[in-house]
Design a protein around this motif. Structure first.
Motif, PDB file in Angstrom:
ATOM      1  N   ARG A  14       0.794  -1.213  -0.019  1.00  0.00           N
ATOM      2  CA  ARG A  14       0.009   0.026   0.214  1.00  0.00           C
ATOM      3  C   ARG A  14       0.811   1.277   0.098  1.00  0.00           C
ATOM      4  O   ARG A  14       2.054   1.219   0.579  1.00  0.00           O
ATOM      5  N   GLU A  41      -9.567   3.489  -5.874  1.00  0.00           N
ATOM      6  CA  GLU A  41     -10.094   2.861  -4.840  1.00  0.00           C
ATOM      7  C   GLU A  41      -9.107   3.255  -3.357  1.00  0.00           C
ATOM      8  O   GLU A  41      -7.943   3.152  -3.766  1.00  0.00           O
ATOM      9  N   THR A  42      -9.542   3.563  -2.326  1.00  0.00           N
ATOM     10  CA  THR A  42      -8.849   3.606  -1.067  1.00  0.00           C
ATOM     11  C   THR A  42      -9.334   3.122   0.010  1.00  0.00           C
ATOM     12  O   THR A  42     -10.471   2.799   0.095  1.00  0.00           O
ATOM     13  N   LYS A  43      -8.561   3.141   1.056  1.00  0.00           N
ATOM     14  CA  LYS A  43      -8.789   2.555   2.457  1.00  0.00           C
ATOM     15  C   LYS A  43      -8.651   3.655   3.391  1.00  0.00           C
ATOM     16  O   LYS A  43      -7.619   4.670   3.332  1.00  0.00           O
ATOM     17  N   GLY A  44      -9.423   3.944   4.349  1.00  0.00           N
ATOM     18  CA  GLY A  44      -9.115   4.816   5.427  1.00  0.00           C
ATOM     19  C   GLY A  44      -9.929   6.017   5.223  1.00  0.00           C
ATOM     20  O   GLY A  44     -10.781   6.226   4.399  1.00  0.00           O
ATOM     21  N   TRP A  49      -5.705   8.099   3.949  1.00  0.00           N
ATOM     22  CA  TRP A  49      -5.970   7.388   3.073  1.00  0.00           C
ATOM     23  C   TRP A  49      -4.683   6.461   2.649  1.00  0.00           C
ATOM     24  O   TRP A  49      -3.497   6.912   3.018  1.00  0.00           O
ATOM     25  N   SER A  50      -5.274   5.380   2.225  1.00  0.00           N
ATOM     26  CA  SER A  50      -3.949   4.509   1.718  1.00  0.00           C
ATOM     27  C   SER A  50      -4.428   3.770   0.431  1.00  0.00           C
ATOM     28  O   SER A  50      -5.833   3.459   0.398  1.00  0.00           O
ATOM     29  N   HIS A  52      -3.717   0.702  -2.820  1.00  0.00           N
ATOM     30  CA  HIS A  52      -2.879  -0.434  -3.201  1.00  0.00           C
ATOM     31  C   HIS A  52      -1.877   0.221  -4.218  1.00  0.00           C
ATOM     32  O   HIS A  52      -2.075   1.117  -4.860  1.00  0.00           O
TER      33      HIS A  52
END
Length: 102
Positions: A14, A41-44, A49-50, A52
């Motif tokens: 990531r 696409e993100t997470k957090g 944010w992180s 892939h």
């Protein structure tokens, strides 16, 4: 765009927002819009944010579309969506062609 930014190669790696910006040449506002459009696409949360590592390729491609064709962020999102769809269809066509008798 900075090609000398090293991005991890494995699928589970990531990168954070700052690394994505440095690697792609996109502005933070552009990344925010591409995330809102569902292209990246993100997470957090925004502050943490992180992404892939594979998202770096999409972000670099978006920057290339912007620089080459003068696209705004909605235009980049549309073009990226269609390019990904075309690539998926081409891959499926290659798979089906392998099933044909010779």
């Amino acid at each position: 765009m900075t090609d000398d930014v090293l991005i991890p190669a494995d699928a589970e790696s990531r990168v954070d927002l700052a690394e994505l910006l440095a690697a792609s040449g996109l502005a933070e506002a552009e990344v925010l819009e591409l995330v809102e459009f569902g292209v990246l696409e993100t997470k957090g949360s925004v502050s943490g944010w992180s992404f892939h590592a594979r998202v770096v390729h999409q972000a670099r491609r978006a920057a290339t579309l912007r620089d080459t064709f003068g696209l705004n962020t909605p235009g980049m999102a549309l073009a990226l969506t269609y390019l990904e769809r075309i690539e998926a269809l081409e891959q499926r066509l290659r798979e089906l062609e392998c099933l044909l008798p010779r």
